[in-house]
Design a protein around this motif. Structure first.
Motif, PDB file in Angstrom:
ATOM      1  N   ILE A  12       0.872  -1.171   0.000  1.00  0.00           N
ATOM      2  CA  ILE A  12       0.000   0.000   0.000  1.00  0.00           C
ATOM      3  C   ILE A  12       0.913   1.226   0.000  1.00  0.00           C
ATOM      4  O   ILE A  12       1.781   1.355   0.867  1.00  0.00           O
ATOM      5  N   GLU A  16      -3.580   3.264   4.047  1.00  0.00           N
ATOM      6  CA  GLU A  16      -4.008   2.108   4.850  1.00  0.00           C
ATOM      7  C   GLU A  16      -4.725   2.569   6.130  1.00  0.00           C
ATOM      8  O   GLU A  16      -4.537   3.679   6.602  1.00  0.00           O
ATOM      9  N   PRO A 144     -11.781  -6.568   6.400  1.00  0.00           N
ATOM     10  CA  PRO A 144     -10.843  -6.095   5.376  1.00  0.00           C
ATOM     11  C   PRO A 144     -11.520  -5.088   4.460  1.00  0.00           C
ATOM     12  O   PRO A 144     -12.720  -5.189   4.187  1.00  0.00           O
ATOM     13  N   ASP A 148      -6.480  -5.412  -0.711  1.00  0.00           N
ATOM     14  CA  ASP A 148      -5.451  -6.419  -1.008  1.00  0.00           C
ATOM     15  C   ASP A 148      -5.879  -7.338  -2.148  1.00  0.00           C
ATOM     16  O   ASP A 148      -5.150  -7.506  -3.126  1.00  0.00           O
ATOM     17  N   VAL A 196      -5.889  -3.567  13.071  1.00  0.00           N
ATOM     18  CA  VAL A 196      -7.200  -3.159  12.521  1.00  0.00           C
ATOM     19  C   VAL A 196      -8.253  -3.169  13.639  1.00  0.00           C
ATOM     20  O   VAL A 196      -9.065  -2.245  13.762  1.00  0.00           O
ATOM     21  N   GLY A 276       0.919  -1.015   5.114  1.00  0.00           N
ATOM     22  CA  GLY A 276       0.094  -2.151   5.532  1.00  0.00           C
ATOM     23  C   GLY A 276      -0.457  -1.939   6.927  1.00  0.00           C
ATOM     24  O   GLY A 276      -0.672  -0.815   7.375  1.00  0.00           O
TER      25      GLY A 276
HETATM   26  O1  PMV Z   1      -2.673  -6.665   4.676  1.00  0.00           O
HETATM   27  P1  PMV Z   1      -1.906  -5.481   5.133  1.00  0.00           P
HETATM   28  O2  PMV Z   1      -1.144  -5.671   6.390  1.00  0.00           O
HETATM   29  O3  PMV Z   1      -1.133  -4.834   4.018  1.00  0.00           O
HETATM   30  O4  PMV Z   1      -2.945  -4.349   5.585  1.00  0.00           O
HETATM   31  C1  PMV Z   1      -4.060  -4.016   4.877  1.00  0.00           C
HETATM   32  C2  PMV Z   1      -4.361  -2.588   5.024  1.00  0.00           C
HETATM   33  C3  PMV Z   1      -5.352  -2.147   6.089  1.00  0.00           C
HETATM   34  O5  PMV Z   1      -5.862  -0.903   5.610  1.00  0.00           O
HETATM   35  C4  PMV Z   1      -4.640  -1.911   7.399  1.00  0.00           C
HETATM   36  C5  PMV Z   1      -6.494  -3.128   6.313  1.00  0.00           C
HETATM   37  C6  PMV Z   1      -7.426  -3.266   5.132  1.00  0.00           C
HETATM   38  O6  PMV Z   1      -8.199  -4.236   5.136  1.00  0.00           O
HETATM   39  O7  PMV Z   1      -7.440  -2.405   4.249  1.00  0.00           O
END
Ligand code: PMV
Length: 316
Positions: A12, A16, A144, A148, A196, A276
Motif C-alpha cells: 500500500i 491504509e 478487510p 489487497d 485493525v 500495511g
Molecule cells: O494486509 P496489510 O497488512 O497490508 O494491511 C491491509 C491494510 C489495512 O488498511 C490496514 C487493512 C485493510 O483491510 O485495508
C-alpha cells in the motif's frame, strides 16, 4: 488437468487503515515477488490434498475442512459448478513473507483460485476471483477493506475506495513517471487483524478524533494521486512523510518501523512510511537512482530483516 498459476504480492503506497473507513488508498502490485499454486491429478479416492512446503504444511481437505484454504477451495469449486470433490493434488509456494504487509495471504488465495479455474478449464473474471479471495480474507482480517484482493487480482496500480452499499471504486492509476521504492522488513510479524481491531476500538471510543485523522489521510492520498499523475516525485515523498505522521497518531506505528523510517530519511530517501497494517511488517522509502544504494544499506544497518526494491513503471 494440470495448471500452474501465480499472483503478485502488493504494497500500500498510502491510505491504509483510513481505507477501512471509506477513504481512498493507493496500492501497487509487486510483480517480482509472487505466490504460486498448481493443481495436478491426485490419487483416486483421496479427495483434495494440499502441500504447502514454505508454510510447512500438508493436509487433506477431508481432515481439515475448516482450514481457510480448504474453505476457499470448496467455495471456488462451487462457483465453477463442480459438485463432486475431485481427486487432486494442490501445491502452494510463495516468495512473499507472511504477516508483513505484502499481501501474502491474498496472493496465495488468488493463485489458488486461478489454478483451480484453469485446471477445470473454466473462466473466472478478475472481479469474480477478487470476490472469492475477499470472502476468504474476511476470516483473517475481520473487516478487510478489499484493497489487497483487488490490487493482487488486477495486478496493476490502483486507486481504491470502499463503499458499503454500492460496488467499490476501483480505478487504474495514471502514473506519469516511473519511481522506485525500497521496502524494509522489520522482521516483526504482525497479523493485520490486530492493529485493525485496535483502530476500530479507538475509533469507537473517540470517533471525532479518528474521523479527523482519516480525513487527513484522505487528503494526503488525493494529493499523492495528483503527484503521481504529474510525475512529481519530490511532492510524493513529502506526502509519504505526512501519511506516516498520521499513522503514528492513529497508533499503528512501532519503534522498529520508526527506526527504519528514520534511517531511510537520513540516507536521502525523499519520504518514508510504514506500509500495511503496521505494528511490524514493512516500511517503504521513496528513492531515486542516487539514493537507492545508500537507503538500502542504511536499512540493513538499522536492523532490517530483509530489503527489497520495486520500480513502478509509468502508465497511460
Ligand atoms: O494486509 P496489510 O497488512 O497490508 O494491511 C491491509 C491494510 C489495512 O488498511 C490496514 C487493512 C485493510 O483491510 O485495508
Amino acid at each position: 488437468m494440470q495448471s500452474h498459476t501465480s499472483a503478485p504480492g502488493k504494497i500500500i503506497l498510502c491510505g491504509e487503515h483510513a481505507v477501512v473507513y471509506g477513504r481512498p488508498a493507493i496500492a501497487l502490485p509487486l510483480s517480482k515477488i509472487r505466490a504460486r499454486a498448481s493443481v495436478a491429478p491426485g490419487a483416486a479416492g483421496i479427495g483434495i490434498r494440499f502441500d504447502a512446503p514454505n508454510l510447512g504444511r500438508r493436509w487433506l481437505l477431508a481432515a481439515a475442512p475448516g482450514d481457510p484454504l480448504s474453505e476457499l477451495t470448496l467455495a471456488t469449486l462451487k462457483q465453477l459448478g463442480i459438485t463432486r470433490i475431485p481427486d487432486i493434488q494442490i501445491t502452494i509456494t510463495s516468495d512473499i513473507p507472511i504477516a508483513s504487509g505484502m499481501g501474502s495471504g491474498a496472493a496465495i488465495a488468488t493463485a489458488l483460485v486461478r489454478a483451480l479455474a484453469t485446471a477445470f478449464g473454466r473462466n473466472l473474471s478478475t472481479a469474480e476471483i477478487s470476490a472469492l479471495v475477499y470472502t476468504s480474507e474476511q476470516r483473517y482480517h475481520g473487516t478487510p477493506s478489499g484493497i489487497d484482493n483487488t490490487v493482487i487480482a488486477y495486478e496493476q496500480a490502483i486507486w481504491f475506495q470502499r463503499h458499503s452499499e454500492s460496488p467499490h471504486l476501483i480505478e487504474p492509476l495514471p502514473i506519469a513517471a516511473p519511481f522506485t521504492l525500497v521496502i524494509g522488513d522489520t522482521g516483526v510479524r504482525s497479523a493485520t487483524r490486530l492493529p485493525v481491531g485496535e483502530v476500530r476500538r479507538r475509533w469507537q471510543e473517540d470517533p471525532a478524533r479518528y474521523e479527523a485523522l482519516f480525513d487527513l489521510v484522505a487528503d494526503v492520498v488525493h494529493q499523492a494521486r495528483h503527484a503521481l499523475a504529474r510525475g512529481d516525485v519530490a511532492t510524493l515523498g513529502a506526502l509519504l512523510d505526512r501519511n506516516q505522521e498520521a499513522l503514528e497518531q492513529i497508533g499503528v506505528s512501532s519503534p522498529e518501523l520508526e527506526r527504519l523510517i528514520t534511517a531511510a530519511r537520513r540516507a536521502g530517501a525523499a519520504g518514508a512510511k510504514l506500509s500495511g497494517g503496521g505494528w511490524g511488517g514493512v516500511m517503504i522509502a521513496l528513492v531515486d537512482p542516487e539514493t537507492v544504494v545508500s537507503v538500502r544499506e542504511a536499512l540493513l544497518a538499522a536492523g532490517a530483516a530483509r530489503v527489497l526494491e520495486t520500480t513502478v513503471s509509468a502508465s497511460a
